[in-house]
Motif scaffolding. Structure first.
Motif, PDB file in Angstrom:
ATOM      1  N   PRO A 150       0.795  -1.231   0.000  1.00 41.26           N
ATOM      2  CA  PRO A 150       0.000   0.000   0.000  1.00 41.26           C
ATOM      3  C   PRO A 150       0.827   1.281   0.000  1.00 41.26           C
ATOM      4  CG  PRO A 150      -0.130  -1.101   2.131  1.00 41.26           C
ATOM      5  CD  PRO A 150       0.583  -2.034   1.210  1.00 41.26           C
ATOM      6  N   VAL A 151       2.027   1.237   0.559  1.00 34.84           N
ATOM      7  CA  VAL A 151       2.868   2.441   0.610  1.00 34.84           C
ATOM      8  C   VAL A 151       3.329   2.822  -0.799  1.00 34.84           C
ATOM      9  CG1 VAL A 151       5.034   3.412   1.489  1.00 34.84           C
ATOM     10  CG2 VAL A 151       3.563   2.046   3.006  1.00 34.84           C
ATOM     11  N   GLU A 152       3.824   1.845  -1.541  1.00 33.66           N
ATOM     12  CA  GLU A 152       4.251   2.118  -2.920  1.00 33.66           C
ATOM     13  C   GLU A 152       3.052   2.521  -3.778  1.00 33.66           C
ATOM     14  OE1 GLU A 152       6.215  -0.130  -6.767  1.00 33.66           O
ATOM     15  OE2 GLU A 152       6.657  -0.902  -4.772  1.00 33.66           O
ATOM     16  N   PHE A 153       1.950   1.820  -3.592  1.00 32.00           N
ATOM     17  CA  PHE A 153       0.741   2.151  -4.340  1.00 32.00           C
ATOM     18  C   PHE A 153       0.340   3.604  -4.100  1.00 32.00           C
ATOM     19  CE2 PHE A 153      -3.813   2.817  -4.419  1.00 32.00           C
ATOM     20  CZ  PHE A 153      -4.145   2.399  -5.700  1.00 32.00           C
ATOM     21  N   ALA A 154       0.325   4.018  -2.825  1.00 32.72           N
ATOM     22  CA  ALA A 154      -0.087   5.381  -2.479  1.00 32.72           C
ATOM     23  C   ALA A 154       0.834   6.414  -3.112  1.00 32.72           C
ATOM     24  CB  ALA A 154      -0.112   5.549  -0.962  1.00 32.72           C
ATOM     25  N   ALA A 155       2.138   6.133  -3.131  1.00 29.23           N
ATOM     26  CA  ALA A 155       3.085   7.056  -3.767  1.00 29.23           C
ATOM     27  C   ALA A 155       2.797   7.183  -5.260  1.00 29.23           C
ATOM     28  CB  ALA A 155       4.515   6.575  -3.535  1.00 29.23           C
ATOM     29  N   GLU A 156       2.501   6.066  -5.906  1.00 31.76           N
ATOM     30  CA  GLU A 156       2.208   6.092  -7.341  1.00 31.76           C
ATOM     31  C   GLU A 156       0.904   6.826  -7.624  1.00 31.76           C
ATOM     32  OE1 GLU A 156       2.304   1.943  -8.317  1.00 31.76           O
ATOM     33  OE2 GLU A 156       4.479   1.809  -8.105  1.00 31.76           O
ATOM     34  N   LEU A 157      -0.121   6.541  -6.820  1.00 31.79           N
ATOM     35  CA  LEU A 157      -1.411   7.197  -7.039  1.00 31.79           C
ATOM     36  C   LEU A 157      -1.307   8.698  -6.786  1.00 31.79           C
ATOM     37  CD1 LEU A 157      -4.256   6.182  -7.871  1.00 31.79           C
ATOM     38  CD2 LEU A 157      -4.901   6.426  -5.470  1.00 31.79           C
ATOM     39  N   GLN A 158      -0.571   9.083  -5.737  1.00 31.67           N
ATOM     40  CA  GLN A 158      -0.445  10.509  -5.453  1.00 31.67           C
ATOM     41  C   GLN A 158       0.318  11.234  -6.559  1.00 31.67           C
ATOM     42  OE1 GLN A 158       1.874  12.016  -2.035  1.00 31.67           O
ATOM     43  NE2 GLN A 158      -0.004  13.063  -1.437  1.00 31.67           N
ATOM     44  N   THR A 159       1.284  10.560  -7.162  1.00 33.02           N
ATOM     45  CA  THR A 159       1.998  11.166  -8.295  1.00 33.02           C
ATOM     46  C   THR A 159       1.023  11.426  -9.444  1.00 33.02           C
ATOM     47  OG1 THR A 159       4.092  10.134  -7.675  1.00 33.02           O
ATOM     48  CG2 THR A 159       3.852  10.817  -9.970  1.00 33.02           C
ATOM     49  N   LEU A 160       0.112  10.481  -9.694  1.00 34.81           N
ATOM     50  CA  LEU A 160      -0.908  10.700 -10.727  1.00 34.81           C
ATOM     51  C   LEU A 160      -1.829  11.858 -10.351  1.00 34.81           C
ATOM     52  CD1 LEU A 160      -2.001   7.076 -11.702  1.00 34.81           C
ATOM     53  CD2 LEU A 160      -0.636   8.692 -13.042  1.00 34.81           C
ATOM     54  N   ILE A 161      -2.216  11.938  -9.093  1.00 41.80           N
ATOM     55  CA  ILE A 161      -3.098  13.027  -8.646  1.00 41.80           C
ATOM     56  C   ILE A 161      -2.427  14.377  -8.881  1.00 41.80           C
ATOM     57  CG2 ILE A 161      -4.134  14.106  -6.606  1.00 41.80           C
ATOM     58  CD1 ILE A 161      -4.614  11.190  -5.557  1.00 41.80           C
ATOM     59  N   LYS A 162      -1.155  14.467  -8.516  1.00 41.38           N
ATOM     60  CA  LYS A 162      -0.422  15.727  -8.718  1.00 41.38           C
ATOM     61  C   LYS A 162      -0.365  16.085 -10.199  1.00 41.38           C
ATOM     62  CE  LYS A 162       2.418  15.302  -4.548  1.00 41.38           C
ATOM     63  NZ  LYS A 162       3.760  15.026  -4.010  1.00 41.38           N
ATOM     64  N   GLY A 163      -0.165  15.074 -11.022  1.00 40.17           N
ATOM     65  CA  GLY A 163      -0.152  15.319 -12.463  1.00 40.17           C
ATOM     66  C   GLY A 163      -1.483  15.825 -12.974  1.00 40.17           C
ATOM     67  N   THR A 164      -2.590  15.288 -12.437  1.00 43.67           N
ATOM     68  CA  THR A 164      -3.905  15.763 -12.884  1.00 43.67           C
ATOM     69  C   THR A 164      -4.130  17.212 -12.463  1.00 43.67           C
ATOM     70  OG1 THR A 164      -5.126  14.978 -10.935  1.00 43.67           O
ATOM     71  CG2 THR A 164      -4.904  13.447 -12.762  1.00 43.67           C
ATOM     72  N   ILE A 165      -3.620  17.583 -11.286  1.00 40.24           N
ATOM     73  CA  ILE A 165      -3.776  18.962 -10.818  1.00 40.24           C
ATOM     74  C   ILE A 165      -3.044  19.920 -11.757  1.00 40.24           C
ATOM     75  CG2 ILE A 165      -3.183  20.568  -8.949  1.00 40.24           C
ATOM     76  CD1 ILE A 165      -3.622  18.128  -7.015  1.00 40.24           C
ATOM     77  N   VAL A 166      -1.812  19.568 -12.106  1.00 36.14           N
ATOM     78  CA  VAL A 166      -1.038  20.425 -13.016  1.00 36.14           C
ATOM     79  C   VAL A 166      -1.699  20.470 -14.392  1.00 36.14           C
ATOM     80  CG1 VAL A 166       1.181  20.699 -14.188  1.00 36.14           C
ATOM     81  CG2 VAL A 166       1.125  20.083 -11.766  1.00 36.14           C
ATOM     82  N   SER A 167      -2.111  19.315 -14.910  1.00 36.56           N
ATOM     83  CA  SER A 167      -2.751  19.278 -16.228  1.00 36.56           C
ATOM     84  C   SER A 167      -4.036  20.093 -16.253  1.00 36.56           C
ATOM     85  CB  SER A 167      -3.049  17.834 -16.632  1.00 36.56           C
ATOM     86  OG  SER A 167      -1.856  17.132 -16.850  1.00 36.56           O
ATOM     87  N   SER A 168      -4.808  20.002 -15.182  1.00 35.82           N
ATOM     88  CA  SER A 168      -6.039  20.784 -15.105  1.00 35.82           C
ATOM     89  C   SER A 168      -5.732  22.284 -15.107  1.00 35.82           C
ATOM     90  CB  SER A 168      -6.819  20.408 -13.846  1.00 35.82           C
ATOM     91  OG  SER A 168      -7.923  21.262 -13.688  1.00 35.82           O
ATOM     92  N   THR A 169      -4.684  22.671 -14.396  1.00 35.58           N
ATOM     93  CA  THR A 169      -4.290  24.082 -14.355  1.00 35.58           C
ATOM     94  C   THR A 169      -3.881  24.573 -15.739  1.00 35.58           C
ATOM     95  OG1 THR A 169      -3.542  23.790 -12.079  1.00 35.58           O
ATOM     96  CG2 THR A 169      -2.742  25.738 -13.229  1.00 35.58           C
TER      97      THR A 169
END
Length: 197
Positions: A150-169
């Protein structure tokens, strides 16, 4: 309604200042919002402001803590509502899709405050801290739904979330949906992995 009742119904000084901070920080960023703007928007005197917050940075810290609490509740409720299986984890992208659709300004995201002020600034360090706490929340959701790492998974998912925030901006209206599709690949990859023996 008489004057006494209006006074009782009015939010506290602290809440009015925080409401003004959410509005102004979201619209203009933390750095470009001055104390005078906060005072005018909250209809609070300078002396009252400083009774509640020692500085604009201290107000910023309270703002970020409240932002974290709001976001963690939203994410937890979305995942819980989506069910018990691992694909329910993708519901986090529904929260971001909603934020993007309603055009919540970018300053309401830790990544934007961090980029505005930098990692060495007091508020930048707070952003890093709250981002780590959100990652821990994601790891907990993942563990509850059978993800073996779950720790590695969370890091990967959060990286995707950050990317969506930047892309949306940048103007990508489908950023959250793309994040969800890539997130599905991350979930599937973790489901294929056998736990270490």
């Amino acid at each position: 309604m008489n004057a006494e009742q209006r006074r009782k119904d009015r939010p506290s000084v602290r809440e009015r200042i925080l409401a003004a901070a959410f509005e102004l920080y979201a619209a203009h960023g933390v750095r470009d919002t001055g104390i005078e703007e906060l005072l005018a928007r909250s209809e609070v005197a300078k002396a009252s402001f400083y009774r509640h917050f020692a500085s604009k940075d201290e107000l910023g810290l309270v703002y970020l803590e409240r932002l974290y609490q709001e976001r963690r509740i939203e994410l937890a409720e979305a995942v819980r509502a989506a069910g018990d299986g691992p694909m329910a984890l993708l519901a986090v992208f529904d929260i971001y899709a909603q934020l993007f659709r309603t055009r919540v300004p970018e300053a309401r995201s830790f990544i934007h405050v961090l980029m505005e002020l930098g990692p060495e600034h007091r508020l930048g360090k707070a952003c890093i801290h709250y981002s780590a706490l959100l990652r821990e929340d994601l790891a907990r959701f993942a563990a509850e739904r059978g993800i073996s790492d779950p720790v590695e998974f969370a890091a990967e998912l959060q990286t995707l979330i950050k990317g969506t925030i930047v892309s949306s901006t940048e103007g990508d209206e489908d950023a959250a949906e793309l994040g969800r599709r890539l997130g599905r690949l991350v979930v599937e990859a973790h489901l294929r992995e056998e736990p270490a023996k």
